[in-house]
Design an enzyme around this catalytic site. Structure first.
Site, PDB file in Angstrom:
ATOM      1  N   HIS A  44       0.762  -1.200   0.080  1.00 33.17           N
ATOM      2  CA  HIS A  44      -0.023   0.165  -0.119  1.00 33.17           C
ATOM      3  C   HIS A  44       0.894   1.297   0.071  1.00 33.17           C
ATOM      4  CE1 HIS A  44      -3.787  -2.035   1.555  1.00 33.17           C
ATOM      5  NE2 HIS A  44      -3.446  -2.556   0.644  1.00 33.17           N
ATOM      6  N   GLU A  46       1.340   3.700   2.026  1.00 32.50           N
ATOM      7  CA  GLU A  46       2.089   4.136   3.368  1.00 32.50           C
ATOM      8  C   GLU A  46       3.185   3.329   3.271  1.00 32.50           C
ATOM      9  OE1 GLU A  46      -2.441   4.353   4.214  1.00 32.50           O
ATOM     10  OE2 GLU A  46      -1.410   3.485   2.626  1.00 32.50           O
ATOM     11  N   CYS A  96      -2.160  -1.052   7.258  1.00 31.04           N
ATOM     12  CA  CYS A  96      -1.250   0.369   7.171  1.00 31.04           C
ATOM     13  C   CYS A  96      -0.954   0.911   8.583  1.00 31.04           C
ATOM     14  CB  CYS A  96      -1.702   1.259   6.250  1.00 31.04           C
ATOM     15  SG  CYS A  96      -1.359   0.519   4.500  1.00 31.04           S
ATOM     16  N   ARG A 200      -7.578   6.361 -21.623  1.00 35.95           N
ATOM     17  CA  ARG A 200      -7.613   4.714 -21.785  1.00 35.95           C
ATOM     18  C   ARG A 200      -6.517   4.156 -20.625  1.00 35.95           C
ATOM     19  NH1 ARG A 200      -7.510   3.842 -28.189  1.00 35.95           N
ATOM     20  NH2 ARG A 200      -9.849   4.227 -28.553  1.00 35.95           N
ATOM     21  N   ARG A 223      -1.892   4.169 -26.772  1.00 37.60           N
ATOM     22  CA  ARG A 223      -0.518   4.210 -27.356  1.00 37.60           C
ATOM     23  C   ARG A 223       0.522   4.808 -26.883  1.00 37.60           C
ATOM     24  NH1 ARG A 223      -0.568   8.860 -30.140  1.00 37.60           N
ATOM     25  NH2 ARG A 223      -2.537   9.827 -30.679  1.00 37.60           N
TER      26      ARG A 223
END
Length: 360
Positions: A44, A46, A96, A200, A223
Protein backbone atom coordinates in the site's frame (compact mmCIF):
# COMPACT_ATOMS: atom_id res chain seq x y z
CA UNK A 1 -0.70 16.41 -0.15
CA UNK A 2 -0.64 17.66 -3.72
CA UNK A 3 2.48 15.55 -4.28
CA UNK A 4 0.75 12.53 -2.74
CA UNK A 5 -2.19 13.02 -5.11
CA UNK A 6 0.11 13.17 -8.10
CA UNK A 7 1.74 9.92 -7.00
CA UNK A 8 -1.66 8.28 -6.48
CA UNK A 9 -2.68 9.07 -10.06
CA UNK A 10 0.09 6.74 -11.28
CA UNK A 11 -1.88 3.81 -9.91
CA UNK A 12 -5.12 4.58 -11.74
CA UNK A 13 -6.14 1.65 -13.88
CA UNK A 14 -3.84 -0.80 -12.09
CA UNK A 15 -5.04 -1.28 -8.50
CA UNK A 16 -8.49 -2.89 -8.78
CA UNK A 17 -10.30 -3.64 -6.57
CA UNK A 18 -8.20 -1.35 -4.37
CA UNK A 19 -8.17 2.45 -4.62
CA UNK A 20 -5.33 4.49 -6.08
CA UNK A 21 -3.49 6.03 -3.10
CA UNK A 22 -0.35 8.12 -2.69
CA UNK A 23 1.71 8.93 0.40
CA UNK A 24 4.51 11.34 1.29
CA UNK A 25 6.62 11.33 4.48
CA UNK A 26 7.90 14.68 5.71
CA UNK A 27 10.46 15.66 8.35
CA UNK A 28 11.38 19.25 9.19
CA UNK A 29 9.52 20.49 6.12
CA UNK A 30 11.41 18.18 3.76
CA UNK A 31 10.15 15.11 1.90
CA UNK A 32 12.09 12.07 3.09
CA UNK A 33 10.01 9.32 1.51
CA UNK A 34 7.15 8.80 -0.93
CA UNK A 35 5.22 6.00 -2.59
CA UNK A 36 1.96 4.91 -4.17
CA UNK A 37 -0.12 1.75 -4.42
CA UNK A 38 0.90 0.09 -7.68
CA UNK A 39 -1.39 -2.94 -7.75
CA UNK A 40 -3.57 -5.16 -5.57
CA UNK A 41 -1.47 -7.53 -3.49
CA UNK A 42 1.48 -5.14 -3.52
CA UNK A 43 2.56 -2.60 -0.93
CA UNK A 44 0.00 0.00 0.00
CA UNK A 45 1.08 3.61 -0.47
CA UNK A 46 2.02 4.08 3.20
CA UNK A 47 4.25 1.01 3.24
CA UNK A 48 5.83 1.97 -0.09
CA UNK A 49 6.62 5.43 1.30
CA UNK A 50 8.08 3.97 4.51
CA UNK A 51 10.33 1.60 2.54
CA UNK A 52 11.41 4.48 0.32
CA UNK A 53 12.30 6.61 3.35
CA UNK A 54 14.19 3.76 5.04
CA UNK A 55 16.09 3.07 1.83
CA UNK A 56 17.21 6.69 1.65
CA UNK A 57 18.25 6.63 5.30
CA UNK A 58 20.29 3.47 4.77
CA UNK A 59 22.07 5.01 1.78
CA UNK A 60 22.81 8.16 3.76
CA UNK A 61 24.20 6.19 6.69
CA UNK A 62 26.40 4.10 4.43
CA UNK A 63 27.85 7.25 2.92
CA UNK A 64 28.27 8.99 6.27
CA UNK A 65 28.08 6.67 9.33
CA UNK A 66 26.98 8.27 12.59
CA UNK A 67 25.57 7.11 15.94
CA UNK A 68 21.86 6.33 16.02
CA UNK A 69 19.81 6.61 19.17
CA UNK A 70 16.88 4.36 18.22
CA UNK A 71 16.91 1.95 15.29
CA UNK A 72 13.59 0.39 16.33
CA UNK A 73 11.58 3.50 15.42
CA UNK A 74 13.54 5.02 12.53
CA UNK A 75 10.94 7.59 11.42
CA UNK A 76 10.33 9.30 14.76
CA UNK A 77 9.27 12.96 14.45
CA UNK A 78 8.00 12.51 10.87
CA UNK A 79 4.55 13.09 9.42
CA UNK A 80 2.95 11.07 6.64
CA UNK A 81 0.48 12.67 4.22
CA UNK A 82 -1.88 10.16 2.59
CA UNK A 83 -4.62 10.75 0.03
CA UNK A 84 -6.93 8.22 1.72
CA UNK A 85 -7.47 7.22 5.35
CA UNK A 86 -5.02 4.37 6.15
CA UNK A 87 -6.51 0.90 6.43
CA UNK A 88 -6.67 -0.41 9.98
CA UNK A 89 -7.17 -4.11 9.41
CA UNK A 90 -5.10 -6.60 7.39
CA UNK A 91 -6.29 -7.90 4.02
CA UNK A 92 -4.02 -9.36 1.35
CA UNK A 93 -1.29 -7.34 3.08
CA UNK A 94 -0.91 -6.05 6.63
CA UNK A 95 -2.77 -3.07 8.07
CA UNK A 96 -1.19 0.28 7.22
CA UNK A 97 -1.81 1.60 10.73
CA UNK A 98 0.44 -1.18 12.08
CA UNK A 99 3.20 -0.30 9.58
CA UNK A 100 2.96 3.38 10.50
CA UNK A 101 3.19 2.62 14.21
CA UNK A 102 6.15 0.24 13.75
CA UNK A 103 8.06 2.85 11.78
CA UNK A 104 7.63 5.39 14.58
CA UNK A 105 5.82 8.01 12.48
CA UNK A 106 4.44 10.66 14.81
CA UNK A 107 1.62 12.22 12.78
CA UNK A 108 -0.77 11.07 10.05
CA UNK A 109 -2.69 13.45 7.79
CA UNK A 110 -5.19 12.01 5.31
CA UNK A 111 -7.28 13.80 2.68
CA UNK A 112 -10.32 11.53 2.35
CA UNK A 113 -12.12 9.29 4.87
CA UNK A 114 -12.31 5.68 3.69
CA UNK A 115 -15.75 5.14 2.06
CA UNK A 116 -15.55 1.45 3.00
CA UNK A 117 -17.72 1.09 6.14
CA UNK A 118 -15.36 -1.64 7.38
CA UNK A 119 -12.49 0.88 7.64
CA UNK A 120 -14.03 4.34 7.82
CA UNK A 121 -13.03 6.29 10.95
CA UNK A 122 -11.03 3.44 12.47
CA UNK A 123 -7.52 4.63 11.66
CA UNK A 124 -7.65 7.41 14.23
CA UNK A 125 -8.57 4.99 17.03
CA UNK A 126 -6.00 2.40 15.96
CA UNK A 127 -3.19 4.97 15.81
CA UNK A 128 -4.22 6.70 19.06
CA UNK A 129 -3.32 3.51 20.93
CA UNK A 130 0.29 4.17 19.88
CA UNK A 131 0.16 7.88 20.72
CA UNK A 132 0.09 8.88 17.04
CA UNK A 133 -1.90 11.92 15.95
CA UNK A 134 -4.25 11.19 13.03
CA UNK A 135 -6.22 14.01 11.44
CA UNK A 136 -8.13 15.03 8.34
CA UNK A 137 -6.29 17.32 5.92
CA UNK A 138 -7.48 20.92 6.31
CA UNK A 139 -5.28 22.54 3.69
CA UNK A 140 -6.01 23.58 0.10
CA UNK A 141 -9.60 22.67 -0.76
CA UNK A 142 -8.79 22.05 -4.41
CA UNK A 143 -6.16 19.50 -3.38
CA UNK A 144 -8.74 17.79 -1.15
CA UNK A 145 -11.16 17.72 -4.08
CA UNK A 146 -8.53 16.18 -6.32
CA UNK A 147 -7.91 13.43 -3.76
CA UNK A 148 -11.64 12.72 -3.64
CA UNK A 149 -11.85 12.50 -7.41
CA UNK A 150 -9.05 9.92 -7.40
CA UNK A 151 -11.23 7.44 -5.50
CA UNK A 152 -14.60 8.20 -7.12
CA UNK A 153 -14.47 4.79 -8.82
CA UNK A 154 -13.50 2.99 -5.60
CA UNK A 155 -16.22 4.78 -3.65
CA UNK A 156 -18.90 3.64 -6.08
CA UNK A 157 -17.61 0.09 -6.32
CA UNK A 158 -17.17 -0.46 -2.58
CA UNK A 159 -20.65 0.92 -1.80
CA UNK A 160 -22.69 -0.43 -4.77
CA UNK A 161 -20.63 -3.22 -6.29
CA UNK A 162 -20.77 -1.43 -9.66
CA UNK A 163 -17.99 0.31 -11.61
CA UNK A 164 -17.83 4.07 -12.17
CA UNK A 165 -18.94 4.67 -15.76
CA UNK A 166 -17.76 7.52 -17.98
CA UNK A 167 -19.28 7.94 -21.42
CA UNK A 168 -17.14 9.79 -23.94
CA UNK A 169 -18.58 11.04 -27.21
CA UNK A 170 -16.93 13.17 -29.87
CA UNK A 171 -19.21 15.27 -32.01
CA UNK A 172 -19.18 17.98 -34.62
CA UNK A 173 -20.69 21.44 -34.33
CA UNK A 174 -23.85 20.12 -36.00
CA UNK A 175 -24.16 17.28 -33.50
CA UNK A 176 -22.84 14.47 -35.70
CA UNK A 177 -20.76 11.61 -34.26
CA UNK A 178 -20.12 10.19 -37.74
CA UNK A 179 -20.89 11.02 -41.38
CA UNK A 180 -23.65 9.50 -43.57
CA UNK A 181 -21.33 6.60 -44.41
CA UNK A 182 -20.72 5.72 -40.76
CA UNK A 183 -17.18 7.05 -40.74
CA UNK A 184 -16.10 8.65 -37.45
CA UNK A 185 -12.34 8.87 -38.11
CA UNK A 186 -11.39 11.57 -37.36
CA UNK A 187 -13.85 14.14 -36.07
CA UNK A 188 -11.48 15.38 -33.39
CA UNK A 189 -7.88 16.52 -33.69
CA UNK A 190 -4.67 14.73 -32.76
CA UNK A 191 -4.38 16.50 -29.40
CA UNK A 192 -7.84 15.25 -28.44
CA UNK A 193 -6.94 11.73 -29.45
CA UNK A 194 -3.85 12.00 -27.25
CA UNK A 195 -6.11 13.01 -24.36
CA UNK A 196 -8.30 9.96 -25.04
CA UNK A 197 -5.22 7.78 -24.90
CA UNK A 198 -4.42 9.24 -21.48
CA UNK A 199 -7.93 8.38 -20.32
CA UNK A 200 -7.55 4.81 -21.56
CA UNK A 201 -4.39 4.33 -19.53
CA UNK A 202 -6.16 5.34 -16.29
CA UNK A 203 -9.27 3.11 -16.32
CA UNK A 204 -9.91 -0.57 -15.70
CA UNK A 205 -12.02 -1.25 -18.80
CA UNK A 206 -12.92 0.22 -22.21
CA UNK A 207 -16.39 -0.52 -23.57
CA UNK A 208 -17.65 -0.16 -27.14
CA UNK A 209 -20.58 -1.41 -29.20
CA UNK A 210 -20.37 -4.04 -31.92
CA UNK A 211 -20.75 -1.53 -34.73
CA UNK A 212 -17.66 0.37 -33.57
CA UNK A 213 -15.63 -2.84 -33.84
CA UNK A 214 -17.09 -3.66 -37.26
CA UNK A 215 -16.57 -0.22 -38.79
CA UNK A 216 -13.44 1.14 -37.10
CA UNK A 217 -11.57 -2.00 -35.97
CA UNK A 218 -10.04 -0.12 -33.00
CA UNK A 219 -7.42 -1.57 -30.67
CA UNK A 220 -8.98 0.30 -27.71
CA UNK A 221 -5.52 0.51 -26.16
CA UNK A 222 -3.48 3.54 -25.20
CA UNK A 223 -0.55 4.07 -27.54
CA UNK A 224 1.06 6.69 -25.25
CA UNK A 225 1.03 4.94 -21.86
CA UNK A 226 0.09 1.28 -22.41
CA UNK A 227 -2.00 -0.24 -19.64
CA UNK A 228 -1.48 -4.00 -19.56
CA UNK A 229 -4.19 -4.34 -16.91
CA UNK A 230 -6.90 -2.83 -19.12
CA UNK A 231 -9.87 -5.03 -20.11
CA UNK A 232 -11.56 -4.47 -23.48
CA UNK A 233 -15.32 -4.96 -23.56
CA UNK A 234 -17.55 -5.31 -26.62
CA UNK A 235 -21.36 -5.31 -26.39
CA UNK A 236 -23.02 -7.24 -29.21
CA UNK A 237 -26.56 -8.60 -29.09
CA UNK A 238 -26.01 -10.92 -32.02
CA UNK A 239 -22.47 -11.92 -31.15
CA UNK A 240 -21.59 -11.57 -34.83
CA UNK A 241 -18.23 -9.84 -34.75
CA UNK A 242 -15.32 -9.94 -37.21
CA UNK A 243 -12.96 -12.69 -36.08
CA UNK A 244 -9.99 -10.78 -37.44
CA UNK A 245 -10.72 -7.61 -35.45
CA UNK A 246 -7.74 -6.22 -33.55
CA UNK A 247 -9.38 -6.76 -30.18
CA UNK A 248 -9.39 -10.52 -30.84
CA UNK A 249 -6.16 -11.01 -32.78
CA UNK A 250 -3.49 -8.60 -31.50
CA UNK A 251 -2.51 -10.93 -28.64
CA UNK A 252 -2.52 -8.10 -26.16
CA UNK A 253 -5.13 -7.20 -23.53
CA UNK A 254 -8.07 -9.42 -22.67
CA UNK A 255 -11.33 -8.84 -24.58
CA UNK A 256 -14.75 -9.79 -23.20
CA UNK A 257 -17.99 -9.90 -25.19
CA UNK A 258 -21.43 -9.37 -23.65
CA UNK A 259 -24.88 -9.37 -25.22
CA UNK A 260 -26.27 -6.63 -22.97
CA UNK A 261 -24.71 -3.42 -21.65
CA UNK A 262 -26.39 -3.53 -18.23
CA UNK A 263 -25.38 -7.16 -17.69
CA UNK A 264 -21.85 -6.23 -18.74
CA UNK A 265 -21.59 -3.48 -16.12
CA UNK A 266 -22.94 -5.77 -13.41
CA UNK A 267 -20.56 -8.60 -14.30
CA UNK A 268 -17.58 -6.24 -14.51
CA UNK A 269 -18.43 -5.03 -11.03
CA UNK A 270 -18.42 -8.61 -9.75
CA UNK A 271 -14.99 -9.05 -11.36
CA UNK A 272 -13.65 -6.13 -9.30
CA UNK A 273 -13.55 -3.65 -12.18
CA UNK A 274 -13.97 -0.18 -10.69
CA UNK A 275 -13.95 2.13 -13.74
CA UNK A 276 -15.31 1.80 -17.27
CA UNK A 277 -14.81 4.22 -20.16
CA UNK A 278 -17.52 3.82 -22.79
CA UNK A 279 -16.11 5.15 -26.04
CA UNK A 280 -18.10 3.91 -28.95
CA UNK A 281 -21.74 3.76 -30.00
CA UNK A 282 -24.56 6.22 -29.36
CA UNK A 283 -27.00 3.37 -28.80
CA UNK A 284 -24.69 1.86 -26.20
CA UNK A 285 -24.32 5.21 -24.46
CA UNK A 286 -28.09 5.67 -24.39
CA UNK A 287 -28.71 2.21 -22.97
CA UNK A 288 -26.28 2.88 -20.12
CA UNK A 289 -27.80 6.31 -19.48
CA UNK A 290 -31.36 4.94 -19.53
CA UNK A 291 -30.35 2.36 -16.93
CA UNK A 292 -28.97 5.11 -14.69
CA UNK A 293 -25.46 3.70 -14.88
CA UNK A 294 -23.58 6.72 -16.26
CA UNK A 295 -21.68 8.69 -13.63
CA UNK A 296 -19.93 11.14 -15.91
CA UNK A 297 -20.37 12.37 -19.46
CA UNK A 298 -17.34 13.59 -21.37
CA UNK A 299 -18.23 15.42 -24.56
CA UNK A 300 -15.54 16.46 -27.02
CA UNK A 301 -16.82 19.18 -29.32
CA UNK A 302 -14.78 19.60 -32.49
CA UNK A 303 -14.99 22.84 -34.51
CA UNK A 304 -16.09 20.83 -37.54
CA UNK A 305 -19.27 21.00 -39.63
CA UNK A 306 -20.04 17.68 -41.37
CA UNK A 307 -23.54 18.11 -42.81
CA UNK A 308 -24.02 15.55 -45.58
CA UNK A 309 -20.32 15.46 -46.45
CA UNK A 310 -17.80 12.76 -45.77
CA UNK A 311 -15.63 13.52 -42.75
CA UNK A 312 -12.65 13.96 -45.05
CA UNK A 313 -14.52 16.89 -46.63
CA UNK A 314 -15.92 18.37 -43.42
CA UNK A 315 -15.51 22.09 -42.85
CA UNK A 316 -13.24 22.95 -39.92
CA UNK A 317 -13.70 26.30 -38.19
CA UNK A 318 -10.77 28.60 -37.53
CA UNK A 319 -12.17 31.27 -35.18
CA UNK A 320 -13.02 30.53 -31.54
CA UNK A 321 -14.72 32.60 -28.90
CA UNK A 322 -16.06 31.53 -25.52
CA UNK A 323 -15.18 28.15 -24.01
CA UNK A 324 -12.24 26.11 -22.79
CA UNK A 325 -10.37 24.77 -25.78
CA UNK A 326 -7.30 22.74 -26.39
CA UNK A 327 -4.68 24.67 -28.28
CA UNK A 328 -5.70 22.75 -31.39
CA UNK A 329 -9.34 23.79 -31.18
CA UNK A 330 -11.39 20.92 -29.67
CA UNK A 331 -13.30 21.56 -26.46
CA UNK A 332 -13.81 19.09 -23.59
CA UNK A 333 -16.98 19.31 -21.50
CA UNK A 334 -16.97 17.13 -18.40
CA UNK A 335 -20.30 16.74 -16.63
CA UNK A 336 -20.93 14.72 -13.48
CA UNK A 337 -24.30 12.96 -13.47
CA UNK A 338 -24.19 10.97 -10.23
CA UNK A 339 -23.43 11.60 -6.57
CA UNK A 340 -20.21 9.67 -7.06
CA UNK A 341 -19.04 12.06 -9.77
CA UNK A 342 -19.99 15.15 -7.77
CA UNK A 343 -18.96 13.88 -4.35
CA UNK A 344 -16.91 16.31 -2.33
CA UNK A 345 -17.72 15.36 1.24
CA UNK A 346 -17.75 18.94 2.48
CA UNK A 347 -19.55 20.90 -0.22
CA UNK A 348 -16.48 21.52 -2.36
CA UNK A 349 -17.18 21.36 -6.08
CA UNK A 350 -14.40 19.56 -7.94
CA UNK A 351 -12.76 21.86 -10.48
CA UNK A 352 -11.24 20.75 -13.78
CA UNK A 353 -8.77 22.31 -16.13
CA UNK A 354 -9.20 22.75 -19.89
CA UNK A 355 -8.14 19.15 -20.53
CA UNK A 356 -10.71 17.71 -18.13
CA UNK A 357 -8.19 16.90 -15.39
CA UNK A 358 -8.85 17.74 -11.72
CA UNK A 359 -6.99 20.92 -10.87
CA UNK A 360 -4.13 20.49 -8.43
Amino acid sequence: MARAAKLASRGLGHTRPNPAVGAVIVKDGRIVGEGWHKRAGGDHAEVAAIKNALGKMKSARTACPRPRSDDSRPLTDTAIYVTLEPCSRPGRVGACTDAIASAGISRVVYAVPDPNPANRGKAKRALARHGIVCELFKGDRDVSAMCRSLIADFRKHVTTGLPYVTVKLAMSLDGRICDDWGDSNWITCEASRDRTNELRSAVDAIMVGAETVRRDDPSLLSRIHPNNDLIRVVVSRSGKLPKKAQVFTDGRNKTLVFDDAVKAIEELGRMGVMSVLCEGGLQLARSLADAGLVDEWLTVMAPVYIGSRRISRAIRGTAFYDGCFLSSGDSFYRTGLSDFANWSGDGVKIKFDAKGNPKD
